[in-house]
Scaffold this motif. Structure first.
Motif, PDB file in Angstrom:
ATOM      1  N   LEU A 350      -0.954 -37.572  -4.639  1.00 24.21           N
ATOM      2  CA  LEU A 350       0.198 -37.029  -3.927  1.00 24.21           C
ATOM      3  C   LEU A 350       1.326 -36.756  -4.918  1.00 24.21           C
ATOM      4  CD1 LEU A 350       1.329 -36.360  -1.094  1.00 24.21           C
ATOM      5  CD2 LEU A 350       2.237 -38.699  -1.020  1.00 24.21           C
ATOM      6  N   PRO A 351       1.796 -35.502  -5.036  1.00 20.42           N
ATOM      7  CA  PRO A 351       2.757 -35.187  -6.104  1.00 20.42           C
ATOM      8  C   PRO A 351       4.181 -35.624  -5.821  1.00 20.42           C
ATOM      9  CG  PRO A 351       2.261 -33.214  -4.843  1.00 20.42           C
ATOM     10  CD  PRO A 351       1.381 -34.294  -4.286  1.00 20.42           C
ATOM     11  N   VAL A 352       4.555 -35.855  -4.563  1.00 15.28           N
ATOM     12  CA  VAL A 352       5.947 -36.175  -4.232  1.00 15.28           C
ATOM     13  C   VAL A 352       6.205 -37.657  -4.518  1.00 15.28           C
ATOM     14  CG1 VAL A 352       7.689 -36.217  -2.429  1.00 15.28           C
ATOM     15  CG2 VAL A 352       5.997 -34.367  -2.486  1.00 15.28           C
ATOM     16  N   VAL A 353       7.148 -37.930  -5.427  1.00 20.31           N
ATOM     17  CA  VAL A 353       7.475 -39.291  -5.849  1.00 20.31           C
ATOM     18  C   VAL A 353       8.993 -39.435  -5.831  1.00 20.31           C
ATOM     19  CG1 VAL A 353       7.224 -41.037  -7.650  1.00 20.31           C
ATOM     20  CG2 VAL A 353       5.425 -39.337  -7.317  1.00 20.31           C
ATOM     21  N   THR A 354       9.481 -40.600  -5.388  1.00 23.95           N
ATOM     22  CA  THR A 354      10.922 -40.858  -5.361  1.00 23.95           C
ATOM     23  C   THR A 354      11.374 -41.353  -6.725  1.00 23.95           C
ATOM     24  OG1 THR A 354      10.823 -41.413  -3.006  1.00 23.95           O
ATOM     25  CG2 THR A 354      12.762 -42.145  -4.223  1.00 23.95           C
ATOM     26  N   VAL A 355      12.046 -40.484  -7.484  1.00 19.70           N
ATOM     27  CA  VAL A 355      12.561 -40.807  -8.816  1.00 19.70           C
ATOM     28  C   VAL A 355      13.898 -40.096  -8.989  1.00 19.70           C
ATOM     29  CG1 VAL A 355      10.289 -41.158  -9.870  1.00 19.70           C
ATOM     30  CG2 VAL A 355      11.295 -38.865  -9.821  1.00 19.70           C
ATOM     31  N   LYS A 356      14.525 -40.346 -10.144  1.00 18.74           N
ATOM     32  CA  LYS A 356      15.705 -39.584 -10.523  1.00 18.74           C
ATOM     33  C   LYS A 356      15.206 -38.329 -11.244  1.00 18.74           C
ATOM     34  CE  LYS A 356      18.603 -43.693 -10.961  1.00 18.74           C
ATOM     35  NZ  LYS A 356      19.448 -44.526 -11.842  1.00 18.74           N
ATOM     36  N   PRO A 357      15.220 -37.194 -10.588  1.00 23.77           N
ATOM     37  CA  PRO A 357      14.491 -36.029 -11.111  1.00 23.77           C
ATOM     38  C   PRO A 357      14.967 -35.552 -12.476  1.00 23.77           C
ATOM     39  CG  PRO A 357      15.885 -35.411  -9.248  1.00 23.77           C
ATOM     40  CD  PRO A 357      15.901 -36.891  -9.313  1.00 23.77           C
ATOM     41  N   ALA A 358      16.276 -35.405 -12.651  1.00 24.22           N
ATOM     42  CA  ALA A 358      16.778 -34.892 -13.927  1.00 24.22           C
ATOM     43  C   ALA A 358      16.487 -35.869 -15.060  1.00 24.22           C
ATOM     44  CB  ALA A 358      18.280 -34.619 -13.821  1.00 24.22           C
ATOM     45  N   ALA A 359      16.692 -37.164 -14.786  1.00 30.56           N
ATOM     46  CA  ALA A 359      16.473 -38.155 -15.835  1.00 30.56           C
ATOM     47  C   ALA A 359      14.999 -38.220 -16.228  1.00 30.56           C
ATOM     48  CB  ALA A 359      16.961 -39.525 -15.358  1.00 30.56           C
ATOM     49  N   LEU A 360      14.104 -38.263 -15.225  1.00 27.54           N
ATOM     50  CA  LEU A 360      12.682 -38.369 -15.562  1.00 27.54           C
ATOM     51  C   LEU A 360      12.190 -37.086 -16.245  1.00 27.54           C
ATOM     52  CD1 LEU A 360      10.275 -40.249 -15.408  1.00 27.54           C
ATOM     53  CD2 LEU A 360       9.666 -39.234 -13.230  1.00 27.54           C
ATOM     54  N   LYS A 361      12.698 -35.934 -15.810  1.00 33.00           N
ATOM     55  CA  LYS A 361      12.301 -34.693 -16.480  1.00 33.00           C
ATOM     56  C   LYS A 361      12.794 -34.690 -17.926  1.00 33.00           C
ATOM     57  CE  LYS A 361      12.303 -29.678 -15.970  1.00 33.00           C
ATOM     58  NZ  LYS A 361      12.735 -28.520 -15.160  1.00 33.00           N
ATOM     59  N   HIS A 383      -0.934 -38.569 -12.786  1.00 29.77           N
ATOM     60  CA  HIS A 383      -1.746 -39.227 -11.752  1.00 29.77           C
ATOM     61  C   HIS A 383      -0.844 -40.150 -10.947  1.00 29.77           C
ATOM     62  CE1 HIS A 383      -5.022 -41.275  -9.738  1.00 29.77           C
ATOM     63  NE2 HIS A 383      -4.519 -42.429 -10.144  1.00 29.77           N
ATOM     64  N   ARG A 384      -1.015 -40.131  -9.641  1.00 31.97           N
ATOM     65  CA  ARG A 384      -0.214 -40.990  -8.760  1.00 31.97           C
ATOM     66  C   ARG A 384      -1.152 -41.718  -7.801  1.00 31.97           C
ATOM     67  NH1 ARG A 384       3.591 -40.340  -4.162  1.00 31.97           N
ATOM     68  NH2 ARG A 384       3.757 -42.468  -3.368  1.00 31.97           N
ATOM     69  N   ASP A 385      -1.041 -43.062  -7.742  1.00 29.19           N
ATOM     70  CA  ASP A 385      -1.781 -43.863  -6.771  1.00 29.19           C
ATOM     71  C   ASP A 385      -0.769 -44.586  -5.886  1.00 29.19           C
ATOM     72  OD1 ASP A 385      -0.818 -45.910  -8.356  1.00 29.19           O
ATOM     73  OD2 ASP A 385      -2.731 -46.284  -9.368  1.00 29.19           O
ATOM     74  N   HIS A 386      -1.227 -45.643  -5.196  1.00 29.84           N
ATOM     75  CA  HIS A 386      -0.344 -46.320  -4.252  1.00 29.84           C
ATOM     76  C   HIS A 386       0.721 -47.171  -4.936  1.00 29.84           C
ATOM     77  CE1 HIS A 386      -3.294 -49.397  -5.321  1.00 29.84           C
ATOM     78  NE2 HIS A 386      -2.458 -50.304  -4.851  1.00 29.84           N
ATOM     79  N   ARG A 387       0.618 -47.380  -6.247  1.00 29.47           N
ATOM     80  CA  ARG A 387       1.579 -48.234  -6.938  1.00 29.47           C
ATOM     81  C   ARG A 387       2.316 -47.541  -8.080  1.00 29.47           C
ATOM     82  NH1 ARG A 387      -0.416 -53.786  -9.032  1.00 29.47           N
ATOM     83  NH2 ARG A 387       1.822 -53.821  -9.466  1.00 29.47           N
ATOM     84  N   TRP A 388       1.625 -46.680  -8.828  1.00 25.55           N
ATOM     85  CA  TRP A 388       2.203 -46.176 -10.070  1.00 25.55           C
ATOM     86  C   TRP A 388       2.112 -44.654 -10.150  1.00 25.55           C
ATOM     87  CZ3 TRP A 388       4.693 -49.627 -13.109  1.00 25.55           C
ATOM     88  CH2 TRP A 388       4.348 -50.966 -12.980  1.00 25.55           C
ATOM     89  N   LEU A 389       3.115 -44.077 -10.814  1.00 29.05           N
ATOM     90  CA  LEU A 389       3.065 -42.699 -11.298  1.00 29.05           C
ATOM     91  C   LEU A 389       2.817 -42.769 -12.800  1.00 29.05           C
ATOM     92  CD1 LEU A 389       3.552 -39.602 -11.240  1.00 29.05           C
ATOM     93  CD2 LEU A 389       5.990 -40.123 -11.585  1.00 29.05           C
ATOM     94  N   THR A 390       1.744 -42.135 -13.242  1.00 31.63           N
ATOM     95  CA  THR A 390       1.363 -42.161 -14.651  1.00 31.63           C
ATOM     96  C   THR A 390       1.323 -40.739 -15.181  1.00 31.63           C
ATOM     97  OG1 THR A 390       0.002 -44.138 -14.257  1.00 31.63           O
ATOM     98  CG2 THR A 390      -0.361 -42.952 -16.311  1.00 31.63           C
TER      99      THR A 390
END
Length: 462
Positions: A350-361, A383-390
Motif C-alpha cells: 500500500l503506497p499511502v503512508v503517514t509521514v512528513k512528506p517534504a522532510a522524507l522526500k 516496500h510497505r508492510d503492516h509495520r514498516w516502510l522500507t
C-alpha cells in the motif's frame, strides 16, 4: 584427591546443575506468561480467586457435603435395617401392613416386598456420585445382605432393594433425606457471584489500562514525529503523573528545537547580510581572475551556510500527513534522469503512508543525490508492510568501505577517496538524511548493493 575435595566437587557440580535447571524453568515460565499488562493484571486477579475458591470448595465438600451426606445416608440405612428387624421378629404380620404403615408414617419411606430373586442386574455406576458410594458402604456395613440401589433413575427418589431369605424388600426414600442437595446451590452461587465480580473487575481494569495505552500511543506518535493533539492526563494518580511528565518532556524538546531554529535564523540573517555585501563589493570592483576566485569562494560559503542551517533546522514545523510514496519515488527517479543518470523505481504494498512528506522526500533525495554523485545507474525500491516502510537506494558506484559506513553519518565528514573536494560538498547529506529518518522513528543503514555499489536502506514505522 581427598574425600573432602571430591565431596566439594560433587556439591559444586550439583549446584551448577540445579542452577541451570532453575534457569531453564524460569525462562520457560517467562515465555509461558502473558506479555501484556492487561493479561498479567487479569492473571493476578483470576489466579488467587480460583485458588481461594478451590480451597473453599474442597474444604466445604470434604467437611460439610461429605459429612452431611454420609450421616443422612447412615440414618436412611438404619431405618431400613430397623424395618428388616421388624420383618424378622414379627412374622405374625402376614400382609406386612404394619411395616408399611410404620415406614410411611414414622420414617417417610415407601416399602414393598417382591418375590424372592426379583433383583435387577447391576446397572452402570455414575462417574461421581457421593450418594451412591455412601449408601453402598452403609448397607454393606449395617445390613450385610445382597442389595441393589438406583440413585439415578428417578430424580427425587432413591430405590433400594435388599435380598431377604424369602422376599426382596423394596424401599423408596426421598433423595433429600439421604443426600445434602443444597450443596450444589452453594457452589452455583459461589461460581455465579465470582463470575459477576470478575466481569466487573475486567471492566474496571480496562478503564485503568486505557490511559496507559493512550500514553504509550502518544509517546509512539511523538517518536515518529507526529502530533497527539487530544492527549491529556487521565486515569490513576501515578498514570496521570507519568502522562504529565511526558507532556512536560515533549514541551521542553519542542521549546529547545524552537530556540535552536530561532537562533540559527538570526545567524543566517547576519551571515547572509555579510555575504550580500561581499557580492556587491565584488560587483563594483569589476571582472578579474582574482575577483572570479573570490566570487566562487563566496558562492561556496553561501552553499555551505544553507547546508548547515538545513541540518540544524531539521524538519521542524512540518506535520505528518498521508503521502503517496510510490509517486514520491517516481519524482526522485525523474529528477535523477533529468540529471543524466539511469534510474529505475519499484514499490510494493500500500503506497499511502503517514509521514512528513517534504522532510522524507528530502531524506531520500539526499541519498539519491549521493548515489548520483558517484554512480551511473540508480535503483530505487520501496516496500510497505503492516509495520514498516522500507526504501532501498542502490547504485553501481565504488561504494563505501565497511569500516566507514557508520562514520559517514557524522556531520561534516567527507571521504577523500570517494568525493572530490573541488565539488564543494559540505559532508551533511547523509547526516541530514539520518536525522530526518530518526525523527520519524526509523533509521538508515548502509550495505552492499546487488548492483556492485552501495545500498542505503531507510526504514520508518508506518
Amino acid at each position: 584427591m581427598s574425600t573432602l575435595d571430591a565431596g566439594m566437587t560433587l556439591i559444586r557440580t550439583t549446584s551448577r546443575r540445579v542452577s541451570l535447571a532453575n534457569g531453564r524453568m524460569a525462562r520457560a515460565f517467562k515465555n509461558w506468561m502473558p506479555k501484556g499488562l492487561y493479561a498479567r493484571a487479569l492473571l493476578i486477579m483470576i489466579v488467587p480467586m480460583v485458588v481461594l475458591q478451590s480451597v473453599v470448595a474442597f474444604v466445604f465438600m470434604e467437611r460439610h457435603w461429605n459429612t452431611v451426606t454420609r450421616r443422612l445416608s447412615t440414618a436412611v440405612v438404619q431405618d431400613v435395617a430397623a424395618l428388616i428387624d421388624i420383618y424378622k421378629d414379627y412374622p405374625q404380620d402376614k400382609d406386612r401392613a404394619t411395616i408399611r404403615r410404620i415406614a410411611q408414617q414414622r420414617l417417610g419411606l415407601v416399602v414393598d416386598f417382591l418375590p424372592p430373586g426379583d433383583m435387577p442386574p447391576p446397572g452402570p455406576k455414575p462417574f461421581f456420585s457421593l450418594l451412591d458410594q455412601s449408601l453402598s458402604v452403609q448397607i454393606s456395613r449395617q445390613i450385610g445382605k445382597p442389595f441393589w440401589i438406583d440413585t439415578v433413575g428417578r430424580s427425587s427418589l432413591v430405590e433400594i432393594r435388599i435380598q431377604l431369605d424369602d422376599a426382596v424388600m423394596q424401599v423408596f426414600a426421598q433423595r433429600s433425606a439421604a443426600y445434602a442437595s443444597n450443596s450444589e446451590i452453594f457452589i452455583f452461587w459461589m461460581l455465579g457471584t465470582s463470575s459477576i465480580l470478575l466481569f466487573v473487575a475486567v471492566l474496571f481494569l480496562r478503564n485503568q489500562i486505557k490511559p496507559i495505552l493512550l500514553l504509550a500511543d502518544a509517546a509512539e506518535r511523538f517518536g515518529k514525529g507526529r502530533d497527539a493533539p487530544n492527549f491529556r492526563p487521565r486515569g490513576a494518580r501515578e498514570v496521570r503523573r507519568a502522562a504529565q511528565a511526558f507532556i512536560e518532556m515533549k514541551m521542553r524538546i519542542e521549546r529547545s528545537i524552537e530556540q535552536r531554529t530561532a537562533m540559527l535564523a538570526g545567524v543566517s540573517h547576519d551571515l547572509r547580510t555579510i555575504l550580500t555585501r561581499f557580492k556587491l563589493e565584488m560587483a563594483l570592483i569589476g571582472d578579474s581572475p582574482e575577483v572570479d576566485g573570490m566570487r566562487k569562494d563566496v558562492d561556496e560559503m553561501h552553499g555551505m551556510l544553507e547546508a548547515y542551517l538545513a541540518f540544524a533546522r531539521g524538519d521542524s514545523g512540518e506535520q505528518a500527513q498521508p503521502t503517496d510514496m510510490a509517486a514520491a519515488l517516481e519524482d526522485l527517479r525523474s529528477d535523477a534522469e533529468r540529471n543524466g543518470h539511469a534510474a529505475t523505481t519499484n514499490f510494493q504494498g500500500l503506497p499511502v503512508v503517514t509521514v512528513k512528506p517534504a522532510a522524507l522526500k528530502r531524506c531520500l533525495g539526499n541519498l539519491v543525490s549521493n548515489a548520483a554523485r558517484h554512480a551511473d545507474s540508480i535503483a530505487i525500491n520501496g516496500h510497505r508492510d503492516h509495520r514498516w516502510l522500507t526504501v532501498m537506494v542502490d547504485d553501481d558506484g565504488p561504494g563505501i568501505p565497511q569500516d566507514m559506513r557508520e562514520e559517514v553519518f557524522k556531520p561534516f565528514l567527507r571521504l577523500d577517496s570517494a568525493r572530490n573536494q573541488d565539488e564543494g560538498g559540505s559532508g551533511l547529506g547523509l547526516a541530514i538524511a539520518r536525522d530526518i529518518a530518526r525523527s520519524h522513528g526509523g533509521d538508515i543503514t548502509l550495505g552492499d548493493s546487488p548492483m556492485g555499489g552501495l545500498r542505503a536502506t531507510v526504514r520508518v514505522p508506518v
